[in-house]
Design a protein around this motif. Structure first.
Motif, PDB file in Angstrom:
ATOM      1  N   GLU A   1     -66.147 -24.392-154.979  1.00 52.43           N
ATOM      2  CA  GLU A   1     -66.922 -23.376-152.753  1.00 52.43           C
ATOM      3  C   GLU A   1     -68.704 -22.433-153.134  1.00 52.43           C
ATOM      4  O   GLU A   1     -68.774 -22.602-151.831  1.00 52.43           O
ATOM      5  CB  GLU A   1     -65.633 -22.159-152.431  1.00 52.43           C
ATOM      6  N   ASN A   2     -68.684 -22.319-154.336  1.00 49.46           N
ATOM      7  CA  ASN A   2     -69.554 -21.646-154.426  1.00 49.46           C
ATOM      8  C   ASN A   2     -70.665 -22.750-155.418  1.00 49.46           C
ATOM      9  O   ASN A   2     -72.266 -22.956-155.015  1.00 49.46           O
ATOM     10  CB  ASN A   2     -69.350 -20.280-155.701  1.00 49.46           C
ATOM     11  N   LYS A   3     -70.344 -23.475-156.318  1.00 49.81           N
ATOM     12  CA  LYS A   3     -71.571 -24.620-156.848  1.00 49.81           C
ATOM     13  C   LYS A   3     -71.168 -25.972-156.560  1.00 49.81           C
ATOM     14  O   LYS A   3     -71.414 -26.807-157.296  1.00 49.81           O
ATOM     15  CB  LYS A   3     -71.086 -24.483-158.728  1.00 49.81           C
ATOM     16  N   GLY A   4     -69.755 -26.128-155.799  1.00 48.48           N
ATOM     17  CA  GLY A   4     -70.097 -27.749-155.152  1.00 48.48           C
ATOM     18  C   GLY A   4     -69.388 -28.675-156.682  1.00 48.48           C
ATOM     19  O   GLY A   4     -69.148 -29.433-155.978  1.00 48.48           O
ATOM     20  N   VAL A   5     -68.959 -28.272-157.803  1.00 49.30           N
ATOM     21  CA  VAL A   5     -68.593 -28.531-158.714  1.00 49.30           C
ATOM     22  C   VAL A   5     -67.898 -27.287-159.868  1.00 49.30           C
ATOM     23  O   VAL A   5     -68.373 -26.715-159.805  1.00 49.30           O
ATOM     24  CB  VAL A   5     -69.930 -29.414-159.456  1.00 49.30           C
ATOM     25  N   THR A   6     -67.056 -28.027-160.480  1.00 50.39           N
ATOM     26  CA  THR A   6     -66.541 -27.335-161.607  1.00 50.39           C
ATOM     27  C   THR A   6     -66.161 -28.238-163.146  1.00 50.39           C
ATOM     28  O   THR A   6     -66.245 -29.127-162.838  1.00 50.39           O
ATOM     29  CB  THR A   6     -64.941 -26.712-161.665  1.00 50.39           C
ATOM     30  N   GLU A   7     -66.055 -27.509-164.409  1.00 52.15           N
ATOM     31  CA  GLU A   7     -66.018 -28.726-165.465  1.00 52.15           C
ATOM     32  C   GLU A   7     -64.480 -27.939-165.652  1.00 52.15           C
ATOM     33  O   GLU A   7     -63.892 -26.931-165.323  1.00 52.15           O
ATOM     34  CB  GLU A   7     -67.267 -27.624-166.200  1.00 52.15           C
ATOM     35  N   ILE A   8     -64.228 -29.213-166.529  1.00 50.19           N
ATOM     36  CA  ILE A   8     -62.995 -28.828-167.257  1.00 50.19           C
ATOM     37  C   ILE A   8     -63.425 -29.113-168.490  1.00 50.19           C
ATOM     38  O   ILE A   8     -63.800 -30.434-169.239  1.00 50.19           O
ATOM     39  CB  ILE A   8     -62.264 -29.528-166.263  1.00 50.19           C
ATOM     40  N   MET A   9     -62.749 -28.913-169.680  1.00 51.49           N
ATOM     41  CA  MET A   9     -63.125 -29.369-170.908  1.00 51.49           C
ATOM     42  C   MET A   9     -61.850 -30.294-171.445  1.00 51.49           C
ATOM     43  O   MET A   9     -60.452 -30.528-171.328  1.00 51.49           O
ATOM     44  CB  MET A   9     -62.360 -28.456-172.154  1.00 51.49           C
ATOM     45  N   ASN A  10     -62.183 -31.787-171.990  1.00 55.74           N
ATOM     46  CA  ASN A  10     -61.454 -32.653-172.733  1.00 55.74           C
ATOM     47  C   ASN A  10     -61.424 -32.479-173.700  1.00 55.74           C
ATOM     48  O   ASN A  10     -61.435 -32.211-175.037  1.00 55.74           O
ATOM     49  CB  ASN A  10     -62.415 -33.817-172.527  1.00 55.74           C
ATOM     50  N   GLY A  11     -60.092 -31.899-174.072  1.00 52.34           N
ATOM     51  CA  GLY A  11     -59.243 -31.200-175.656  1.00 52.34           C
ATOM     52  C   GLY A  11     -59.094 -31.985-176.405  1.00 52.34           C
ATOM     53  O   GLY A  11     -60.110 -31.584-178.006  1.00 52.34           O
ATOM     54  N   ARG A  12     -59.283 -33.621-176.436  1.00 58.74           N
ATOM     55  CA  ARG A  12     -59.469 -34.562-177.215  1.00 58.74           C
ATOM     56  C   ARG A  12     -60.808 -34.756-178.048  1.00 58.74           C
ATOM     57  O   ARG A  12     -60.683 -34.628-179.149  1.00 58.74           O
ATOM     58  CB  ARG A  12     -58.286 -35.067-177.234  1.00 58.74           C
ATOM     59  N   THR A  13     -61.532 -34.688-176.900  1.00 54.68           N
ATOM     60  CA  THR A  13     -62.952 -35.141-176.848  1.00 54.68           C
ATOM     61  C   THR A  13     -63.708 -33.796-177.685  1.00 54.68           C
ATOM     62  O   THR A  13     -65.185 -34.206-177.645  1.00 54.68           O
ATOM     63  CB  THR A  13     -63.507 -35.991-176.381  1.00 54.68           C
ATOM     64  N   GLY A  14     -63.875 -32.894-176.507  1.00 59.69           N
ATOM     65  CA  GLY A  14     -64.767 -31.956-176.847  1.00 59.69           C
ATOM     66  C   GLY A  14     -65.147 -32.260-175.719  1.00 59.69           C
ATOM     67  O   GLY A  14     -66.409 -31.015-175.172  1.00 59.69           O
ATOM     68  N   GLN A  15     -65.220 -32.867-174.713  1.00 65.23           N
ATOM     69  CA  GLN A  15     -66.666 -32.989-173.675  1.00 65.23           C
ATOM     70  C   GLN A  15     -66.341 -32.278-172.256  1.00 65.23           C
ATOM     71  O   GLN A  15     -65.096 -31.953-172.055  1.00 65.23           O
ATOM     72  CB  GLN A  15     -66.310 -34.537-173.387  1.00 65.23           C
ATOM     73  N   VAL A  16     -67.129 -31.723-172.356  1.00 61.74           N
ATOM     74  CA  VAL A  16     -67.095 -30.775-170.472  1.00 61.74           C
ATOM     75  C   VAL A  16     -67.019 -31.458-170.204  1.00 61.74           C
ATOM     76  O   VAL A  16     -68.437 -32.158-169.840  1.00 61.74           O
ATOM     77  CB  VAL A  16     -68.049 -29.187-170.528  1.00 61.74           C
ATOM     78  N   MET A  17     -66.166 -31.307-168.793  1.00 64.94           N
ATOM     79  CA  MET A  17     -66.656 -32.950-167.541  1.00 64.94           C
ATOM     80  C   MET A  17     -66.357 -33.131-166.164  1.00 64.94           C
ATOM     81  O   MET A  17     -66.008 -31.743-166.113  1.00 64.94           O
ATOM     82  CB  MET A  17     -65.042 -34.190-168.346  1.00 64.94           C
ATOM     83  N   PRO A  18     -67.564 -32.686-165.442  1.00 63.50           N
ATOM     84  CA  PRO A  18     -67.655 -32.067-164.019  1.00 63.50           C
ATOM     85  C   PRO A  18     -66.217 -32.667-163.092  1.00 63.50           C
ATOM     86  O   PRO A  18     -65.879 -33.739-163.309  1.00 63.50           O
ATOM     87  CB  PRO A  18     -68.780 -32.671-163.462  1.00 63.50           C
ATOM     88  N   VAL A  19     -66.426 -32.251-162.067  1.00 62.49           N
ATOM     89  CA  VAL A  19     -64.937 -32.780-161.271  1.00 62.49           C
ATOM     90  C   VAL A  19     -66.100 -31.570-159.858  1.00 62.49           C
ATOM     91  O   VAL A  19     -65.820 -30.750-159.519  1.00 62.49           O
ATOM     92  CB  VAL A  19     -63.888 -32.356-161.284  1.00 62.49           C
ATOM     93  N   LYS A  20     -66.532 -32.469-159.111  1.00 60.57           N
ATOM     94  CA  LYS A  20     -67.278 -31.899-157.603  1.00 60.57           C
ATOM     95  C   LYS A  20     -66.560 -31.375-156.458  1.00 60.57           C
ATOM     96  O   LYS A  20     -65.270 -32.644-156.760  1.00 60.57           O
ATOM     97  CB  LYS A  20     -68.067 -32.848-157.825  1.00 60.57           C
ATOM     98  N   ASP A  21     -66.811 -31.067-155.963  1.00 57.91           N
ATOM     99  CA  ASP A  21     -65.574 -30.719-154.975  1.00 57.91           C
ATOM    100  C   ASP A  21     -65.314 -31.838-153.950  1.00 57.91           C
ATOM    101  O   ASP A  21     -64.731 -31.621-152.843  1.00 57.91           O
ATOM    102  CB  ASP A  21     -66.952 -29.657-153.626  1.00 57.91           C
ATOM    103  N   VAL A  22     -66.103 -32.776-153.499  1.00 59.98           N
ATOM    104  CA  VAL A  22     -64.975 -34.233-153.191  1.00 59.98           C
ATOM    105  C   VAL A  22     -64.470 -34.119-153.331  1.00 59.98           C
ATOM    106  O   VAL A  22     -62.933 -34.921-152.077  1.00 59.98           O
ATOM    107  CB  VAL A  22     -66.014 -35.714-153.277  1.00 59.98           C
ATOM    108  N   VAL A  23     -63.498 -34.193-154.490  1.00 54.39           N
ATOM    109  CA  VAL A  23     -62.274 -34.567-154.991  1.00 54.39           C
ATOM    110  C   VAL A  23     -61.561 -33.329-154.396  1.00 54.39           C
ATOM    111  O   VAL A  23     -59.963 -33.686-153.757  1.00 54.39           O
ATOM    112  CB  VAL A  23     -61.921 -34.350-156.676  1.00 54.39           C
ATOM    113  N   TYR A  24     -61.473 -31.949-154.487  1.00 59.80           N
ATOM    114  CA  TYR A  24     -60.647 -31.271-153.728  1.00 59.80           C
ATOM    115  C   TYR A  24     -60.726 -30.946-152.259  1.00 59.80           C
ATOM    116  O   TYR A  24     -59.660 -31.304-151.451  1.00 59.80           O
ATOM    117  CB  TYR A  24     -61.402 -29.817-154.037  1.00 59.80           C
ATOM    118  N   LYS A  25     -62.108 -31.549-151.614  1.00 61.14           N
ATOM    119  CA  LYS A  25     -61.819 -31.824-150.252  1.00 61.14           C
ATOM    120  C   LYS A  25     -60.841 -33.049-150.114  1.00 61.14           C
ATOM    121  O   LYS A  25     -60.423 -32.650-149.124  1.00 61.14           O
ATOM    122  CB  LYS A  25     -63.048 -31.944-149.635  1.00 61.14           C
ATOM    123  N   ASP A  26     -61.349 -34.025-150.489  1.00 66.51           N
ATOM    124  CA  ASP A  26     -60.307 -35.531-149.916  1.00 66.51           C
ATOM    125  C   ASP A  26     -58.732 -34.340-150.117  1.00 66.51           C
ATOM    126  O   ASP A  26     -57.960 -35.433-149.580  1.00 66.51           O
ATOM    127  CB  ASP A  26     -61.030 -36.297-151.128  1.00 66.51           C
TER     128      ASP A  26
END
Length: 291
Positions: free
Chosen positions: A174-199
């Motif tokens: 709601e505030n930034k249009g994107v959130t970030e999640i951690m991939n525990g296996r690879t250590g990558q920070v992975m973005p998820v945009k608000d289009v996923v939530y809105k859909d």
């Protein structure tokens, strides 16, 4: 665990956006004889068709008399490497709607003889879906959506994706249009945009598995571990309760995790007991309801 007699070929078909849907197809010996029923395998969130024991499982299902197609969703973030999240721009916008469209594209490609090798004989009137986690959620929606699907099996499926968004994720969207999640296996920070939530919110009646289960009239099997740390087994219980089919079953496996005690990479000589149990349930179900 034996798959030495299985033929495996790889390729891709186009999504409705023109992006590749990478797949592996598995065929048992003498696949040009009697038409084989088809099983399509759907991976989960932060997953891919080559994760862990999934390829060996697909080969084992094929050995039981099926033409198996394991697919990568077009926006899952894994490119030609097949095992690395090197397309995070795509991952960031992987909606449940697009996953559902990718299943449609794969079914169409199978019908149009674009997936399995020339000379193989597959029964396109007998298609089963097998999905893990988010892939199980999509498998239920796809089974309700597409008349070509004759049976569905879920592994560790999520029942309602809209119940999984955390307050922090929603605030980020709601505030930034994107959130970030951690991939525990690879250590990558992975973005998820608000289009996923809105859909997911705007199309909940079409996309939420727990809602679409009410439309299922085909045979449906829900397999889950009682020790699942990522999606508790009450997800499977919800799907089972809501499923309208007269041919449904719920199998709860003791003392194993979200992937039935398997990990990536998988280099064991035998499947863990819990994974083998899930695989046995799955194979027996498809043999009963597809063959």
């Amino acid at each position: 665990m034996s798959s030495s007699t299985i033929t495996k070929e790889s390729g891709s078909v186009s999504s409705n956006e023109g992006l590749p849907i990478y797949y592996d197809c598995y065929l048992p010996p003498n696949s040009g004889a009697e038409p084989l029923p088809v099983v399509i395998f759907l991976h989960g969130f932060k997953g891919f068709k080559d994760w862990g024991a999934f390829p060996e499982a697909c080969a084992a299902i094929s050995e039981a008399g099926f033409a198996v197609a394991a697919m990568n969703f077009s926006l899952n973030g894994v490119g030609e490497s097949m095992t690395e999240f090197d397309q995070l721009d795509l991952f960031a916008r992987e909606t449940l709607s697009q996953d559902l469209e990718d299943v449609r594209s794969m079914i169409s490609a199978i019908h149009n003889e674009q997936v399995f090798p020339a000379g193989s004989s597959v029964d396109t009137g007998s298609i089963g879906l097998l999905g893990h986690s988010r892939g199980g959620h999509t498998a239920v929606a796809a089974a309700a959506e597409y008349a070509e699907v004759a049976s569905v099996v879920t592994w560790s499926a999520v029942a309602d994706y809209n119940a999984r968004w955390s307050e922090d994720m929603i605030s980020d969207w709601e505030n930034k249009g994107v959130t970030e999640i951690m991939n525990g296996r690879t250590g990558q920070v992975m973005p998820v945009k608000d289009v996923v939530y809105k859909d997911a919110l705007e199309n909940a009646d079409r996309l939420m598995a727990v809602k679409r289960a009410r439309e299922l009239t085909i045979p449906a099997l829900f397999i889950h571990s009682k020790g699942d740390e990522a999606a508790s087994y009450d997800n499977a219980e919800q799907l089972y309760r809501n499923c309208a089919s007269d041919h449904k079953d719920l199998k709860l496996i003791e003392d194993s995790g979200h992937t039935f005690d398997t990990a990536h990479p998988f280099d064991e000589d035998e499947f863990p007991e819990a994974f083998q149990q899930a695989l046995d349930y799955t194979t027996a179900w498809f043999q009963k309801h597809l063959q």
